[in-house]
Motif scaffolding. Structure first.
Motif, PDB file in Angstrom:
ATOM      1  N   ARG A  66      10.020 -10.736   0.093  1.00  0.00           N
ATOM      2  CA  ARG A  66      10.995 -11.828   0.173  1.00  0.00           C
ATOM      3  C   ARG A  66      10.418 -13.052   0.874  1.00  0.00           C
ATOM      4  O   ARG A  66      10.807 -14.179   0.585  1.00  0.00           O
ATOM      5  CB  ARG A  66      12.252 -11.371   0.919  1.00  0.00           C
ATOM      6  CG  ARG A  66      13.044 -10.296   0.210  1.00  0.00           C
ATOM      7  CD  ARG A  66      14.451 -10.201   0.775  1.00  0.00           C
ATOM      8  NE  ARG A  66      14.479  -9.931   2.203  1.00  0.00           N
ATOM      9  CZ  ARG A  66      14.501  -8.714   2.736  1.00  0.00           C
ATOM     10  NH1 ARG A  66      14.485  -7.646   1.942  1.00  0.00           N
ATOM     11  NH2 ARG A  66      14.549  -8.548   4.057  1.00  0.00           N
ATOM     12  N   LYS A  67       9.503 -12.817   1.809  1.00  0.00           N
ATOM     13  CA  LYS A  67       8.949 -13.914   2.604  1.00  0.00           C
ATOM     14  C   LYS A  67       7.644 -14.480   2.044  1.00  0.00           C
ATOM     15  O   LYS A  67       7.104 -15.445   2.567  1.00  0.00           O
ATOM     16  CB  LYS A  67       8.687 -13.431   4.046  1.00  0.00           C
ATOM     17  CG  LYS A  67       9.876 -12.762   4.715  1.00  0.00           C
ATOM     18  CD  LYS A  67      11.045 -13.703   4.883  1.00  0.00           C
ATOM     19  CE  LYS A  67      12.232 -12.993   5.508  1.00  0.00           C
ATOM     20  NZ  LYS A  67      13.385 -13.894   5.721  1.00  0.00           N
ATOM     21  N   GLY A  68       7.143 -13.866   0.998  1.00  0.00           N
ATOM     22  CA  GLY A  68       5.885 -14.339   0.429  1.00  0.00           C
ATOM     23  C   GLY A  68       4.676 -13.974   1.259  1.00  0.00           C
ATOM     24  O   GLY A  68       3.654 -14.668   1.221  1.00  0.00           O
ATOM     25  N   ILE A  69       4.765 -12.874   2.009  1.00  0.00           N
ATOM     26  CA  ILE A  69       3.649 -12.414   2.839  1.00  0.00           C
ATOM     27  C   ILE A  69       2.842 -11.370   2.078  1.00  0.00           C
ATOM     28  O   ILE A  69       3.414 -10.414   1.536  1.00  0.00           O
ATOM     29  CB  ILE A  69       4.141 -11.799   4.159  1.00  0.00           C
ATOM     30  CG1 ILE A  69       4.940 -12.817   4.971  1.00  0.00           C
ATOM     31  CG2 ILE A  69       2.977 -11.263   4.989  1.00  0.00           C
ATOM     32  CD1 ILE A  69       5.589 -12.230   6.221  1.00  0.00           C
ATOM     33  N   THR A  70       1.543 -11.538   2.035  1.00  0.00           N
ATOM     34  CA  THR A  70       0.672 -10.535   1.415  1.00  0.00           C
ATOM     35  C   THR A  70       0.187  -9.577   2.490  1.00  0.00           C
ATOM     36  O   THR A  70      -0.551  -9.968   3.397  1.00  0.00           O
ATOM     37  CB  THR A  70      -0.538 -11.205   0.730  1.00  0.00           C
ATOM     38  OG1 THR A  70      -0.068 -12.115  -0.264  1.00  0.00           O
ATOM     39  CG2 THR A  70      -1.429 -10.153   0.087  1.00  0.00           C
ATOM     40  N   LEU A  71       0.616  -8.329   2.388  1.00  0.00           N
ATOM     41  CA  LEU A  71       0.243  -7.327   3.391  1.00  0.00           C
ATOM     42  C   LEU A  71      -1.119  -6.719   3.064  1.00  0.00           C
ATOM     43  O   LEU A  71      -1.446  -6.523   1.897  1.00  0.00           O
ATOM     44  CB  LEU A  71       1.295  -6.215   3.436  1.00  0.00           C
ATOM     45  CG  LEU A  71       2.698  -6.610   3.874  1.00  0.00           C
ATOM     46  CD1 LEU A  71       3.635  -5.404   3.769  1.00  0.00           C
ATOM     47  CD2 LEU A  71       2.697  -7.147   5.289  1.00  0.00           C
ATOM     48  N   PRO A  72      -1.910  -6.401   4.079  1.00  0.00           N
ATOM     49  CA  PRO A  72      -3.199  -5.735   3.828  1.00  0.00           C
ATOM     50  C   PRO A  72      -2.965  -4.346   3.249  1.00  0.00           C
ATOM     51  O   PRO A  72      -2.011  -3.665   3.618  1.00  0.00           O
ATOM     52  CB  PRO A  72      -3.834  -5.668   5.220  1.00  0.00           C
ATOM     53  CG  PRO A  72      -2.696  -5.774   6.181  1.00  0.00           C
ATOM     54  CD  PRO A  72      -1.674  -6.649   5.520  1.00  0.00           C
TER      55      PRO A  72
END
Length: 207
Positions: A104-110
């Motif tokens: 939802r936040k546009g964060i790319t997680l490792p």
């Protein structure tokens, strides 16, 4: 005379109307600006602190899940095996929730472990029996202490509201894991190896 007064009155009313119209337009512009700023604040770019916390949480959850698989398969003590299964189950739920927030936040997680975590994982893979149990419990106590500190900071600091809520809800679970590890450590010390297992890490109080 009456006609002239009427003209003046009409002119005055017209002038007042124009003034109010101009003032309303100006005021409307300010209101529009305020709403836009408010909307931007709620939907603006995610902060560096939020992204950093999300990344650390993701790699920690992944690391503890992989260690849990090792404990379930290589652990000697049943308590260690059961705790490994608990890590897999609990962190699967955490992973799903964190991934949903990140999406939802546009964060790319490792999606991979850090070099240090990979090294620790490979080191544990080479241990068996009692030695594995000792090393696993020691590492998990260290990791959970670090996690609790990170999540407590995240729950207090000004990061994204959803991530802050995630940190707050995760804390009781992390503390429960830590308490279980301390209990497991005491059992291993008493029944398997009276020597030091965690170099005193388990005796440090939580705050």
């Amino acid at each position: 005379m009456k006609k002239r007064n009427f003209v003046w009155i009409a002119a005055a009313m017209l002038a007042a109307g124009c003034g109010n119209s101009q003032q309303g337009t100006s005021g409307g512009g300010d209101t529009s600006s305020t709403v836009t700023d408010s909307t931007a604040g709620k939907g603006g770019a995610i902060s560096a602190a939020s992204t950093e916390f999300a990344a650390k949480a993701a790699t920690s959850v992944l690391f503890e899940t992989e260690l849990g698989k090792l404990a379930r398969n290589q652990g000697l003590n049943k308590l260690v095996k059961d705790f490994g299964s608990l890590m897999i189950n609990d962190h699967s739920k955490s992973t799903e929730e964190l991934q949903a927030i990140a999406g939802r936040k546009g964060i790319t997680l490792p999606s991979a472990l850090t070099d240090e975590q990979t090294k620790d994982l490979e080191d544990l893979k080479g241990k068996k029996g009692v030695e594995f149990d000792k090393s696993y419990v020691k590492k998990m106590l260290q990791v959970h202490r670090s996690d609790i500190a990170e999540f407590k900071n995240a729950a207090k600091e000004g990061i994204d509201a959803d991530l802050k809520d995630f940190a707050s809800k995760s804390l009781p679970v992390l503390k429960a894991h830590y308490d279980s590890l301390r209990s497991i450590n005491k059992v291993i010390k008493a029944t398997v190896d009276p020597g030091e297992i965690t170099d005193g890490v388990e005796t440090l109080p939580l705050r």
